[in-house]
Design a protein around this motif. Structure first.
Motif, PDB file in Angstrom:
ATOM      1  N   PHE A  58       4.602 -18.629  46.185  1.00  0.00           N
ATOM      2  CA  PHE A  58       5.070 -18.352  44.828  1.00  0.00           C
ATOM      3  C   PHE A  58       6.590 -18.460  44.737  1.00  0.00           C
ATOM      4  CE2 PHE A  58       5.998 -15.736  41.092  1.00  0.00           C
ATOM      5  CZ  PHE A  58       5.137 -16.325  40.187  1.00  0.00           C
ATOM      6  N   LYS A  59       7.286 -18.004  45.752  1.00  0.00           N
ATOM      7  CA  LYS A  59       8.753 -18.107  45.753  1.00  0.00           C
ATOM      8  C   LYS A  59       9.202 -19.570  45.789  1.00  0.00           C
ATOM      9  CE  LYS A  59       9.901 -13.736  47.995  1.00  0.00           C
ATOM     10  NZ  LYS A  59      10.413 -13.122  49.245  1.00  0.00           N
ATOM     11  N   ARG A  60       8.485 -20.397  46.544  1.00  0.00           N
ATOM     12  CA  ARG A  60       8.871 -21.799  46.674  1.00  0.00           C
ATOM     13  C   ARG A  60       8.532 -22.648  45.470  1.00  0.00           C
ATOM     14  NH1 ARG A  60       5.935 -23.308  51.474  1.00  0.00           N
ATOM     15  NH2 ARG A  60       6.165 -21.276  52.366  1.00  0.00           N
ATOM     16  N   HIS A  61       7.344 -22.422  44.888  1.00  0.00           N
ATOM     17  CA  HIS A  61       6.844 -23.347  43.874  1.00  0.00           C
ATOM     18  C   HIS A  61       6.618 -22.734  42.496  1.00  0.00           C
ATOM     19  CE1 HIS A  61       6.145 -25.973  47.281  1.00  0.00           C
ATOM     20  NE2 HIS A  61       5.363 -25.063  47.839  1.00  0.00           N
ATOM     21  N   ALA A  62       6.855 -21.428  42.340  1.00  0.00           N
ATOM     22  CA  ALA A  62       6.547 -20.706  41.091  1.00  0.00           C
ATOM     23  C   ALA A  62       5.064 -20.876  40.744  1.00  0.00           C
ATOM     24  CB  ALA A  62       7.435 -21.165  39.934  1.00  0.00           C
ATOM     25  N   LYS A  63       4.247 -20.996  41.798  1.00  0.00           N
ATOM     26  CA  LYS A  63       2.797 -21.159  41.656  1.00  0.00           C
ATOM     27  C   LYS A  63       2.137 -20.476  42.843  1.00  0.00           C
ATOM     28  CE  LYS A  63       1.245 -25.369  40.885  1.00  0.00           C
ATOM     29  NZ  LYS A  63       0.716 -26.722  41.103  1.00  0.00           N
ATOM     30  N   ALA A  64       1.020 -19.794  42.594  1.00  0.00           N
ATOM     31  CA  ALA A  64       0.308 -19.130  43.682  1.00  0.00           C
ATOM     32  C   ALA A  64      -1.191 -19.284  43.469  1.00  0.00           C
ATOM     33  CB  ALA A  64       0.673 -17.660  43.752  1.00  0.00           C
ATOM     34  N   ARG A  65      -1.908 -19.348  44.586  1.00  0.00           N
ATOM     35  CA  ARG A  65      -3.366 -19.409  44.545  1.00  0.00           C
ATOM     36  C   ARG A  65      -3.924 -18.189  45.254  1.00  0.00           C
ATOM     37  NH1 ARG A  65      -4.904 -25.738  45.752  1.00  0.00           N
ATOM     38  NH2 ARG A  65      -4.094 -26.522  43.773  1.00  0.00           N
ATOM     39  N   PHE A  66      -4.868 -17.537  44.602  1.00  0.00           N
ATOM     40  CA  PHE A  66      -5.523 -16.365  45.158  1.00  0.00           C
ATOM     41  C   PHE A  66      -6.951 -16.753  45.523  1.00  0.00           C
ATOM     42  CE2 PHE A  66      -2.283 -14.768  42.257  1.00  0.00           C
ATOM     43  CZ  PHE A  66      -1.607 -13.870  43.083  1.00  0.00           C
ATOM     44  N   TYR A  67      -7.239 -16.749  46.833  1.00  0.00           N
ATOM     45  CA  TYR A  67      -8.563 -17.113  47.343  1.00  0.00           C
ATOM     46  C   TYR A  67      -9.387 -15.847  47.564  1.00  0.00           C
ATOM     47  CZ  TYR A  67      -6.431 -21.671  48.149  1.00  0.00           C
ATOM     48  OH  TYR A  67      -5.801 -22.869  47.976  1.00  0.00           O
ATOM     49  N   PHE A  71      -8.986 -11.021  47.299  1.00  0.00           N
ATOM     50  CA  PHE A  71      -9.760 -10.121  46.453  1.00  0.00           C
ATOM     51  C   PHE A  71     -10.610  -9.183  47.306  1.00  0.00           C
ATOM     52  CE2 PHE A  71      -8.937 -13.702  43.660  1.00  0.00           C
ATOM     53  CZ  PHE A  71      -8.642 -13.086  42.450  1.00  0.00           C
ATOM     54  N   VAL A  72     -10.738  -7.940  46.863  1.00  0.00           N
ATOM     55  CA  VAL A  72     -11.607  -6.984  47.539  1.00  0.00           C
ATOM     56  C   VAL A  72     -13.058  -7.288  47.186  1.00  0.00           C
ATOM     57  CG1 VAL A  72     -12.208  -4.557  47.739  1.00  0.00           C
ATOM     58  CG2 VAL A  72      -9.807  -5.228  47.556  1.00  0.00           C
ATOM     59  N   ASP A  73     -13.319  -7.558  45.912  1.00  0.00           N
ATOM     60  CA  ASP A  73     -14.668  -7.915  45.458  1.00  0.00           C
ATOM     61  C   ASP A  73     -14.935  -9.393  45.728  1.00  0.00           C
ATOM     62  OD1 ASP A  73     -14.775  -5.345  44.433  1.00  0.00           O
ATOM     63  OD2 ASP A  73     -14.149  -5.980  42.425  1.00  0.00           O
ATOM     64  N   SER A  74     -16.208  -9.760  45.738  1.00  0.00           N
ATOM     65  CA  SER A  74     -16.528 -11.180  45.896  1.00  0.00           C
ATOM     66  C   SER A  74     -16.287 -11.890  44.562  1.00  0.00           C
ATOM     67  CB  SER A  74     -17.971 -11.365  46.343  1.00  0.00           C
ATOM     68  OG  SER A  74     -18.846 -10.897  45.358  1.00  0.00           O
ATOM     69  N   ILE A  75     -15.903 -13.148  44.649  1.00  0.00           N
ATOM     70  CA  ILE A  75     -15.615 -13.942  43.454  1.00  0.00           C
ATOM     71  C   ILE A  75     -16.591 -15.117  43.405  1.00  0.00           C
ATOM     72  CG2 ILE A  75     -13.196 -13.264  43.249  1.00  0.00           C
ATOM     73  CD1 ILE A  75     -12.427 -15.847  44.695  1.00  0.00           C
ATOM     74  N   ASP A  76     -16.888 -15.592  42.192  1.00  0.00           N
ATOM     75  CA  ASP A  76     -17.836 -16.695  42.033  1.00  0.00           C
ATOM     76  C   ASP A  76     -17.135 -18.017  41.743  1.00  0.00           C
ATOM     77  OD1 ASP A  76     -16.983 -15.937  39.550  1.00  0.00           O
ATOM     78  OD2 ASP A  76     -18.955 -16.053  38.601  1.00  0.00           O
ATOM     79  N   PHE A  77     -15.892 -18.139  42.163  1.00  0.00           N
ATOM     80  CA  PHE A  77     -15.123 -19.370  42.028  1.00  0.00           C
ATOM     81  C   PHE A  77     -14.350 -19.559  43.327  1.00  0.00           C
ATOM     82  CE2 PHE A  77     -12.961 -15.809  40.073  1.00  0.00           C
ATOM     83  CZ  PHE A  77     -11.705 -15.822  40.672  1.00  0.00           C
ATOM     84  N   ASP A  78     -13.672 -20.698  43.464  1.00  0.00           N
ATOM     85  CA  ASP A  78     -12.956 -20.983  44.711  1.00  0.00           C
ATOM     86  C   ASP A  78     -11.600 -20.282  44.777  1.00  0.00           C
ATOM     87  OD1 ASP A  78     -15.045 -22.533  45.597  1.00  0.00           O
ATOM     88  OD2 ASP A  78     -14.183 -24.398  44.820  1.00  0.00           O
ATOM     89  N   TYR A  79     -10.828 -20.362  43.683  1.00  0.00           N
ATOM     90  CA  TYR A  79      -9.526 -19.690  43.679  1.00  0.00           C
ATOM     91  C   TYR A  79      -9.018 -19.488  42.260  1.00  0.00           C
ATOM     92  CZ  TYR A  79      -7.648 -24.477  43.286  1.00  0.00           C
ATOM     93  OH  TYR A  79      -7.379 -25.740  42.886  1.00  0.00           O
ATOM     94  N   LEU A  80      -8.128 -18.517  42.127  1.00  0.00           N
ATOM     95  CA  LEU A  80      -7.404 -18.257  40.884  1.00  0.00           C
ATOM     96  C   LEU A  80      -5.977 -18.715  41.108  1.00  0.00           C
ATOM     97  CD1 LEU A  80      -7.062 -16.761  38.089  1.00  0.00           C
ATOM     98  CD2 LEU A  80      -6.430 -14.757  39.420  1.00  0.00           C
ATOM     99  N   GLU A  81      -5.484 -19.549  40.220  1.00  0.00           N
ATOM    100  CA  GLU A  81      -4.118 -20.060  40.346  1.00  0.00           C
ATOM    101  C   GLU A  81      -3.285 -19.548  39.204  1.00  0.00           C
ATOM    102  OE1 GLU A  81      -3.149 -24.243  41.649  1.00  0.00           O
ATOM    103  OE2 GLU A  81      -2.588 -24.368  39.527  1.00  0.00           O
ATOM    104  N   ILE A  82      -2.080 -19.076  39.510  1.00  0.00           N
ATOM    105  CA  ILE A  82      -1.131 -18.708  38.460  1.00  0.00           C
ATOM    106  C   ILE A  82       0.101 -19.578  38.609  1.00  0.00           C
ATOM    107  CG2 ILE A  82      -1.957 -16.337  38.223  1.00  0.00           C
ATOM    108  CD1 ILE A  82       0.534 -15.444  39.831  1.00  0.00           C
ATOM    109  N   GLN A  83       0.712 -19.904  37.478  1.00  0.00           N
ATOM    110  CA  GLN A  83       1.880 -20.779  37.487  1.00  0.00           C
ATOM    111  C   GLN A  83       2.786 -20.386  36.344  1.00  0.00           C
ATOM    112  OE1 GLN A  83       0.873 -24.892  37.035  1.00  0.00           O
ATOM    113  NE2 GLN A  83       2.983 -25.584  37.257  1.00  0.00           N
ATOM    114  N   ILE A  84       4.081 -20.241  36.639  1.00  0.00           N
ATOM    115  CA  ILE A  84       5.059 -19.980  35.592  1.00  0.00           C
ATOM    116  C   ILE A  84       5.342 -21.296  34.892  1.00  0.00           C
ATOM    117  CG2 ILE A  84       7.432 -19.297  35.084  1.00  0.00           C
ATOM    118  CD1 ILE A  84       7.283 -17.412  37.475  1.00  0.00           C
ATOM    119  N   ILE A  85       5.161 -21.330  33.579  1.00  0.00           N
ATOM    120  CA  ILE A  85       5.409 -22.569  32.849  1.00  0.00           C
ATOM    121  C   ILE A  85       6.658 -22.471  31.964  1.00  0.00           C
ATOM    122  CG2 ILE A  85       3.073 -23.463  32.926  1.00  0.00           C
ATOM    123  CD1 ILE A  85       2.534 -22.302  30.218  1.00  0.00           C
ATOM    124  N   GLU A  86       7.177 -21.259  31.780  1.00  0.00           N
ATOM    125  CA  GLU A  86       8.406 -21.124  31.004  1.00  0.00           C
ATOM    126  C   GLU A  86       9.039 -19.791  31.315  1.00  0.00           C
ATOM    127  OE1 GLU A  86       9.912 -21.092  26.357  1.00  0.00           O
ATOM    128  OE2 GLU A  86       7.841 -21.573  26.815  1.00  0.00           O
TER     129      GLU A  86
END
Length: 87
Positions: A58-67, A71-86
């Motif tokens: 996140f520090k390098r790219h202003a983007k992070a992926r959470f696999y 998460f403590v709970d199980s997720i039904d997708f591969d990853y959550l991505e956040i990105q600063i766009i402004e």
């Protein structure tokens, strides 16, 4: 204006996304955490854990992926991505 884009991916396809806007006078860190909380609330997810690798990406790219590891709970997708766009 601060805007953070949150996206859920499964099999390299975006399942859903949202943009969170924040016009408060909070610090950048508080805006990121508040926006991530709003994304998790909207997507009905538990809050992810910031691992060292996630923070450095996140520090390098202003983007992070959470696999599944973030998460403590199980997720039904591969990853959550956040990105600063402004900022």
């Amino acid at each position: 204006m601060f805007r953070l884009w949150g996206k859920e991916f499964k099999d390299n396809r975006m399942l859903r996304d949202t943009v969170i806007c924040d016009e408060t006078d909070d610090t950048r860190t508080h805006k990121i955490f508040n926006a991530l909380d709003a994304i998790c609330y909207e997507f009905d997810l538990s809050k992810p854990i910031w691992l060292d690798s996630t923070i450095s990406d996140f520090k390098r790219h202003a983007k992070a992926r959470f696999y599944q590891d973030n998460f403590v709970d199980s997720i039904d997708f591969d990853y959550l991505e956040i990105q600063i766009i402004e900022e």
